[in-house]
Scaffold this motif. Structure first.
Motif, PDB file in Angstrom:
ATOM      1  N   LEU A   1       4.603   0.112   4.018  1.00 35.68           N
ATOM      2  CA  LEU A   1       3.783  -1.046   4.345  1.00 35.68           C
ATOM      3  C   LEU A   1       4.064  -1.655   5.717  1.00 35.68           C
ATOM      4  O   LEU A   1       3.106  -1.874   6.484  1.00 35.68           O
ATOM      5  CB  LEU A   1       3.938  -2.109   3.241  1.00 35.68           C
ATOM      6  N   PRO A   2       5.315  -1.945   6.106  1.00 31.98           N
ATOM      7  CA  PRO A   2       5.533  -2.556   7.424  1.00 31.98           C
ATOM      8  C   PRO A   2       5.022  -1.679   8.571  1.00 31.98           C
ATOM      9  O   PRO A   2       4.417  -2.188   9.521  1.00 31.98           O
ATOM     10  CB  PRO A   2       7.059  -2.733   7.486  1.00 31.98           C
ATOM     11  N   GLN A   3       5.236  -0.363   8.468  1.00 26.88           N
ATOM     12  CA  GLN A   3       4.773   0.528   9.525  1.00 26.88           C
ATOM     13  C   GLN A   3       3.255   0.671   9.476  1.00 26.88           C
ATOM     14  O   GLN A   3       2.596   0.753  10.521  1.00 26.88           O
ATOM     15  CB  GLN A   3       5.423   1.901   9.388  1.00 26.88           C
TER      16      GLN A   3
ATOM     17  N   ARG B   1      -4.577   4.521   0.949  1.00 26.08           N
ATOM     18  CA  ARG B   1      -3.239   5.034   0.685  1.00 26.08           C
ATOM     19  C   ARG B   1      -2.313   3.933   0.178  1.00 26.08           C
ATOM     20  O   ARG B   1      -1.162   4.190  -0.158  1.00 26.08           O
ATOM     21  CB  ARG B   1      -2.656   5.678   1.955  1.00 26.08           C
ATOM     22  N   HIS B   2      -2.823   2.697   0.127  1.00 24.23           N
ATOM     23  CA  HIS B   2      -2.078   1.561  -0.410  1.00 24.23           C
ATOM     24  C   HIS B   2      -2.974   0.849  -1.410  1.00 24.23           C
ATOM     25  O   HIS B   2      -4.185   0.714  -1.203  1.00 24.23           O
ATOM     26  CB  HIS B   2      -1.669   0.585   0.706  1.00 24.23           C
ATOM     27  N   PHE B   3      -2.367   0.372  -2.518  1.00 22.16           N
ATOM     28  CA  PHE B   3      -3.139  -0.308  -3.548  1.00 22.16           C
ATOM     29  C   PHE B   3      -2.191  -1.187  -4.350  1.00 22.16           C
ATOM     30  O   PHE B   3      -0.967  -1.031  -4.288  1.00 22.16           O
ATOM     31  CB  PHE B   3      -3.835   0.705  -4.469  1.00 22.16           C
TER      32      PHE B   3
ATOM     33  N   CYS C   1      -3.601   9.217  -6.535  1.00 23.00           N
ATOM     34  CA  CYS C   1      -2.304   8.970  -7.177  1.00 23.00           C
ATOM     35  C   CYS C   1      -1.659  10.279  -7.622  1.00 23.00           C
ATOM     36  O   CYS C   1      -0.465  10.514  -7.390  1.00 23.00           O
ATOM     37  CB  CYS C   1      -2.496   8.024  -8.355  1.00 23.00           C
ATOM     38  N   ASP C   2      -2.447  11.160  -8.239  1.00 23.52           N
ATOM     39  CA  ASP C   2      -1.919  12.440  -8.722  1.00 23.52           C
ATOM     40  C   ASP C   2      -1.347  13.276  -7.585  1.00 23.52           C
ATOM     41  O   ASP C   2      -0.393  14.039  -7.786  1.00 23.52           O
ATOM     42  CB  ASP C   2      -3.019  13.230  -9.437  1.00 23.52           C
ATOM     43  N   ARG C   3      -1.929  13.149  -6.410  1.00 23.24           N
ATOM     44  CA  ARG C   3      -1.420  13.891  -5.240  1.00 23.24           C
ATOM     45  C   ARG C   3      -0.178  13.237  -4.639  1.00 23.24           C
ATOM     46  O   ARG C   3       0.386  13.753  -3.668  1.00 23.24           O
ATOM     47  CB  ARG C   3      -2.505  13.996  -4.165  1.00 23.24           C
ATOM     48  N   GLY C   4       0.219  12.094  -5.197  1.00 22.36           N
ATOM     49  CA  GLY C   4       1.377  11.378  -4.668  1.00 22.36           C
ATOM     50  C   GLY C   4       1.095  10.662  -3.373  1.00 22.36           C
ATOM     51  O   GLY C   4       2.024  10.339  -2.622  1.00 22.36           O
ATOM     52  N   GLU C   5      -0.175  10.344  -3.104  1.00 20.77           N
ATOM     53  CA  GLU C   5      -0.573   9.753  -1.828  1.00 20.77           C
ATOM     54  C   GLU C   5      -0.938   8.275  -1.931  1.00 20.77           C
ATOM     55  O   GLU C   5      -1.338   7.671  -0.941  1.00 20.77           O
ATOM     56  CB  GLU C   5      -1.770  10.524  -1.254  1.00 20.77           C
ATOM     57  N   LEU C   6      -0.808   7.667  -3.108  1.00 22.62           N
ATOM     58  CA  LEU C   6      -1.162   6.258  -3.278  1.00 22.62           C
ATOM     59  C   LEU C   6       0.114   5.441  -3.478  1.00 22.62           C
ATOM     60  O   LEU C   6       0.874   5.687  -4.419  1.00 22.62           O
ATOM     61  CB  LEU C   6      -2.103   6.089  -4.476  1.00 22.62           C
ATOM     62  N   ILE C   7       0.342   4.496  -2.585  1.00 16.52           N
ATOM     63  CA  ILE C   7       1.545   3.660  -2.618  1.00 16.52           C
ATOM     64  C   ILE C   7       1.177   2.310  -3.217  1.00 16.52           C
ATOM     65  O   ILE C   7       0.284   1.622  -2.718  1.00 16.52           O
ATOM     66  CB  ILE C   7       2.119   3.463  -1.194  1.00 16.52           C
TER      67      ILE C   7
ATOM     68  N   GLY D   1       9.779 -10.821   2.757  1.00 12.31           N
ATOM     69  CA  GLY D   1       9.758 -10.040   3.987  1.00 12.31           C
ATOM     70  C   GLY D   1       9.604  -8.557   3.764  1.00 12.31           C
ATOM     71  O   GLY D   1       9.539  -7.789   4.733  1.00 12.31           O
ATOM     72  N   SER D   2       9.565  -8.126   2.499  1.00 10.37           N
ATOM     73  CA  SER D   2       9.406  -6.709   2.197  1.00 10.37           C
ATOM     74  C   SER D   2       8.894  -6.569   0.766  1.00 10.37           C
ATOM     75  O   SER D   2       8.965  -7.505  -0.033  1.00 10.37           O
ATOM     76  CB  SER D   2      10.729  -5.947   2.355  1.00 10.37           C
ATOM     77  N   VAL D   3       8.382  -5.378   0.452  1.00 12.82           N
ATOM     78  CA  VAL D   3       7.900  -5.078  -0.888  1.00 12.82           C
ATOM     79  C   VAL D   3       8.430  -3.709  -1.296  1.00 12.82           C
ATOM     80  O   VAL D   3       8.294  -2.738  -0.538  1.00 12.82           O
ATOM     81  CB  VAL D   3       6.355  -5.058  -0.952  1.00 12.82           C
TER      82      VAL D   3
END
Length: 486
Positions: free
Chosen positions: A278-280, A400-402, A456-462, A474-476
């Motif tokens: 997330l920060p990057q 890629r983020h949810f 998600c199944d491909r491991g690409e959803l954070i 300040g972070s998650v």
């Protein structure tokens, strides 16, 4: 939201109004279900306001329920209430003002005769804006609006528990003869002098014709109750400020797919597309987005990571809702309200910036200003005929983020709709939707589920879109989520 409280409501109700507060009905006209309030018009017609039954498993605030009740306490014909045609923007509507105070105190007729022609400025001559009334309008040369759409967005946003702010809406009828005399004919006359609102003027032209002859509008059931004596629509209020290109995109590629692709080049959307932590992802989105001079200008010099985290969460929710409801007119219609936020112990606090400043005694000096997104303009969804640009430009496929909670809710919703469970039954019975319109929600929910589950199944959803945690800590730490939602 500038909706009157109980004392103000009593001042705008006429003694002739027949009000049946919170009467539970099995069916409140044209398949709309909920708590009904009735009003008797000067002509003796019984108009109805319906608070749609809550969505199963939805979370509503006390403010939500109070606002619904306040809307359903407004008598359109009370002496201290004035009705004005909305002659700005693209779609026709009706503005409802409290004139108990101000230069036209309790002189409804004078306000409607003199102030309404001032357009948006009429609100400056009223004591308060009570609500806006929107009806369906989908005819040649008009801007597409569908009155069940804001109701769908309101209730489903409470099902998903969204961070994006979606306004409360209730269902309301109005005697078509009185609508013609009070609003439609004046709207046609006033809008005719504004060349920039051609679609608005066309909308009024169709409404005048329909009020006089309901069958002139097709399909007539979209605008009129079954007995054809009343039109129906929604009451809501939509305060906020319009974002520039930093959220709405540059729109330089033109209406339709072009501007929806431009929307995906905004900093927050670019961050959602990034596979980085997330920060990057936030830093990358800002850097890439600023390459467009207009976006860079509208962003301003300082955009905090916390602001970007909120924007990412809110845009992800907007896209999901728009995908499910086949929204065709989102880009260019996203608003914001500024709030001050600060951490107090283990709690995240906030105050609306309009009424507060850091160091004023109620907001700490160290509070930060954030723009919270309002999803106010939600009236171009729900119809099968609308173009689903979130779908056709593949917005969900690029995420890629949810948020973990929203994801689980989506999986549960899909299961319920497929099995025709409680939410399905509620959707089918609460809004007066046709079978095709209900099935569109079912199919779009299934497709949205398939898209995000495959990512998600491909491991690409954070699963890290928790902006409140990001602001406070300040972070998650990304959550571990089963891709099937269990």
């Amino acid at each position: 939201m500038s909706v009157p409280g109980p004392r103000r409501i009593r001042s705008v109700l006429s003694s002739a109004a027949l009000v049946i507060a919170s009467l539970q009905v099995a069916q409140a006209g044209d398949q709309v279900q909920g708590d009904e309030t009735r009003f008797e018009t000067p002509a003796g017609t019984i108009e109805r306001c319906v608070k749609i039954a809550p969505v199963p498993q939805g979370t509503y605030s006390k403010s939500d329920r109070k606002t619904e009740s306040d809307y359903c306490s407004i008598d359109f014909y009370a002496p201290a209430v004035a009705l004005c045609p909305k002659t700005w923007s693209t779609s026709p509507g009706m503005m409802i003002y409290d004139v108990a105070s101000g230069p036209y105190a309790s002189d409804r007729a004078a306000f409607e005769r003199n102030a309404c022609k001032e357009g948006k400025s009429a609100r400056n001559l009223a004591g308060d804006t009570l609500a806006k009334y929107k009806v369906t309008m989908n005819q040649s040369g008009t801007s597409g609006t569908f009155s069940p759409s804001p109701l769908l967005y309101y209730h489903f946003s409470r099902y998903f528990g969204t961070e994006v702010l979606v306004p409360v809406a209730v269902w309301r009828t109005m005697d078509s003869t009185l609508h013609a005399a009070e609003v439609a004919r004046p709207g046609l006359a006033i809008s005719g002098h504004n060349r920039s609102a051609r679609m608005n003027h066309e909308g009024w032209r169709y409404l005048v014709a329909a009020d006089e002859k309901p069958q002139s509008y097709t399909p007539v059931d979209d605008l009129f109750t079954a007995d054809r004596t009343q039109i129906y629509g929604v009451l809501l209020n939509s305060p906020g400020h319009r974002y520039g290109s930093e959220i709405n995109g540059t729109r330089k590629s033109g209406w339709g797919k072009g501007q929806n692709n431009d929307f995906q080049k905004t900093p927050a959307f670019l961050a959602l597309r990034s596979p980085a932590p997330l920060p990057q992802a936030i830093a990358d989105g800002l850097s890439e987005g600023r390459k467009d001079p207009q976006i860079s200008k509208d962003l301003g010099p300082d955009v905090t990571p916390a602001q970007m985290a909120f924007w990412m969460r809110e845009i992800s929710e907007i896209v999901l809702l728009d995908f499910i409801f086949s929204q065709q007119d989102r880009v260019g219609n996203i608003d914001f309200t500024p709030y001050y936020y600060w951490v107090e112990g283990d709690d995240l606090k906030h105050k609306k910036a309009k009424h507060h400043e850091p160091g004023d005694g109620s907001v700490p000096q160290a509070a930060i200003l954030l723009r919270r997104t309002n999803l106010n303009d939600n009236d171009a969804g729900g119809r099968v005929q609308y173009a689903n640009f979130a779908k056709s430009t593949k917005m969900l496929e690029k995420f890629r983020h949810f948020d973990a909670g929203v994801y689980r809710r989506l999986m549960a919703l899909n299961t319920d709709l497929a099995a025709q469970g409680p939410v399905y039954q509620w959707t089918e019975n609460s809004f007066g939707l046709t079978d095709r319109q209900v099935q569109q929600v079912v199919k779009n929910t299934q497709l949205a589920t398939d898209i995000l589950r495959a990512t998600c199944d491909r491991g690409e959803l954070i699963f890290d879109l928790d902006p409140r945690m990001f602001l406070a800590k300040g972070s998650v730490t990304p959550q571990e989520v089963s891709c099937d939602g269990n």
